[in-house]
Design an enzyme around this catalytic site. Sequence first.
Site, PDB file in Angstrom:
ATOM      1  N   ASP A  30       0.815  -1.056   0.019  1.00 56.62           N
ATOM      2  CA  ASP A  30      -0.291  -0.052   0.021  1.00 56.62           C
ATOM      3  C   ASP A  30       0.885   1.325  -0.082  1.00 56.62           C
ATOM      4  O   ASP A  30       2.032   1.244   0.420  1.00 56.62           O
ATOM      5  CB  ASP A  30      -0.834   0.004   1.322  1.00 56.62           C
ATOM      6  N   HIS A  47       3.142   3.387  -8.872  1.00 59.04           N
ATOM      7  CA  HIS A  47       2.843   1.783  -8.982  1.00 59.04           C
ATOM      8  C   HIS A  47       4.352   1.474  -9.646  1.00 59.04           C
ATOM      9  O   HIS A  47       4.715   0.559  -9.292  1.00 59.04           O
ATOM     10  CB  HIS A  47       2.023   1.602  -9.978  1.00 59.04           C
ATOM     11  N   LEU A 141      11.638 -20.676  -4.258  1.00 58.81           N
ATOM     12  CA  LEU A 141      10.547 -19.713  -3.578  1.00 58.81           C
ATOM     13  C   LEU A 141       9.139 -19.900  -4.328  1.00 58.81           C
ATOM     14  O   LEU A 141       9.046 -19.685  -5.648  1.00 58.81           O
ATOM     15  CB  LEU A 141      11.198 -18.066  -3.509  1.00 58.81           C
TER      16      LEU A 141
HETATM   17  C1  FPP Z   1      -2.069   0.033  -3.532  1.00 59.13           C
HETATM   18  O1  FPP Z   1      -1.356   1.370  -3.328  1.00 59.13           O
HETATM   19  C2  FPP Z   1      -1.150  -0.702  -4.417  1.00 59.13           C
HETATM   20  C3  FPP Z   1      -1.802  -1.110  -5.897  1.00 59.13           C
HETATM   21  C4  FPP Z   1      -3.510  -1.070  -5.649  1.00 59.13           C
HETATM   22  C5  FPP Z   1      -1.021  -1.788  -6.677  1.00 59.13           C
HETATM   23  C6  FPP Z   1       0.082  -2.622  -6.123  1.00 59.13           C
HETATM   24  C7  FPP Z   1       1.068  -2.860  -7.475  1.00 59.13           C
HETATM   25  C8  FPP Z   1       2.425  -2.585  -7.602  1.00 59.13           C
HETATM   26  C9  FPP Z   1       3.434  -2.448  -6.436  1.00 59.13           C
HETATM   27  C10 FPP Z   1       2.935  -2.758  -8.732  1.00 59.13           C
HETATM   28  C11 FPP Z   1       3.418  -4.061  -9.332  1.00 59.13           C
HETATM   29  C12 FPP Z   1       2.913  -5.244  -8.994  1.00 59.13           C
HETATM   30  C13 FPP Z   1       3.346  -6.347  -9.869  1.00 59.13           C
HETATM   31  C14 FPP Z   1       2.934  -7.674  -9.112  1.00 59.13           C
HETATM   32  C15 FPP Z   1       4.201  -6.091 -10.754  1.00 59.13           C
HETATM   33  P1  FPP Z   1      -2.374   2.826  -3.474  1.00 59.13           P
HETATM   34  O2  FPP Z   1      -2.424   3.219  -5.081  1.00 59.13           O
HETATM   35  O3  FPP Z   1      -3.667   2.386  -3.003  1.00 59.13           O
HETATM   36  O4  FPP Z   1      -1.936   3.712  -2.766  1.00 59.13           O
HETATM   37  P2  FPP Z   1      -2.467   4.989  -1.747  1.00 59.13           P
HETATM   38  O5  FPP Z   1      -3.191   4.317  -0.933  1.00 59.13           O
HETATM   39  O6  FPP Z   1      -1.384   5.850  -1.293  1.00 59.13           O
HETATM   40  O7  FPP Z   1      -3.151   5.760  -2.733  1.00 59.13           O
END
Ligand code: FPP
Length: 251
Positions: A30, A47, A141
């Site tokens: 997150d 991201h 893994l």
């Molecule tokens: C939450 O942060 C994160 C996500 C919804 C996406 C997670 C994705 C990645 C880490 C990118 C790549 C993944 C892979 C498997 C290659 P948020 O956007 O909700 O953050 P915020 O709460 O600060 O808005």
Amino acid sequence: MKIYERFSDAEMKRLGLTGNMPKHVGIIMDGNGRWAKSRMLPRSLGHRAGMDALQEIVRVSKSIGIEALTVYAFSTENWLRPEQEVNALFSLLVEYFYKEIDELDANNVRVHILGSLERFSPKLRELMENARERTEKNTGLHFAIALNYGSRDEITRAVRSIVSEGIPESEITEETISSHLYTRCLPHPDPDVIIRTAGEQRLSNFLLWQAAYSEFVFTDTTFPDFTPEVYFECIKQYMHRTRRFGKVLEV
Ligand code: FPP
């Protein structure tokens, strides 16, 4: 291409990682959006930075001897985000599977996808299925990526398949349910510890059934800043916990 070396005992000791290592770690990644916002960058770059952080986490998970790592990458609720952000995330996933699969395979990592793939584009689905098939004989893994995943959806699907298989009511046990969840492909389906980054303290529909006895570790660090050092600190917090699984340890 990097080779994920297993840390020596001396290195593990230096890092303070001696003792009760978790076998299965779950991570709710997150804070990508907040990381980007605080730098006046578009959310998509948050991201991308999260993706870079994840590469390192996968590498070091192998190095410290974690057996299974499950990350929450896209939830069933994330479809409600603006289309532009959803599309940016999917482009990143395409890029990730293209770029990373050779390295993951060379390092004996076995890739699993938890979630139903039917809503994804044919291209992304093909890449995910290829990653899964190509690495299915690997013995290192287990790396599970939860995509279009939601625990309530997973449990609903499990109940539906139990009913459609005609399993008699009297034969349904907890094991029957577990063996119909996406995590059945993992050697230890229930995570020992779930780490959530960026300060929030909730599960957000992640592994609800499997988390019955998981320990939780919360860190304020956003996922793009979640370095191996921060990860090791979270693992150390877990190592100091006493797990009782509902029992009394000493009388
Ligand atoms: C939450 O942060 C994160 C996500 C919804 C996406 C997670 C994705 C990645 C880490 C990118 C790549 C993944 C892979 C498997 C290659 P948020 O956007 O909700 O953050 P915020 O709460 O600060 O808005």
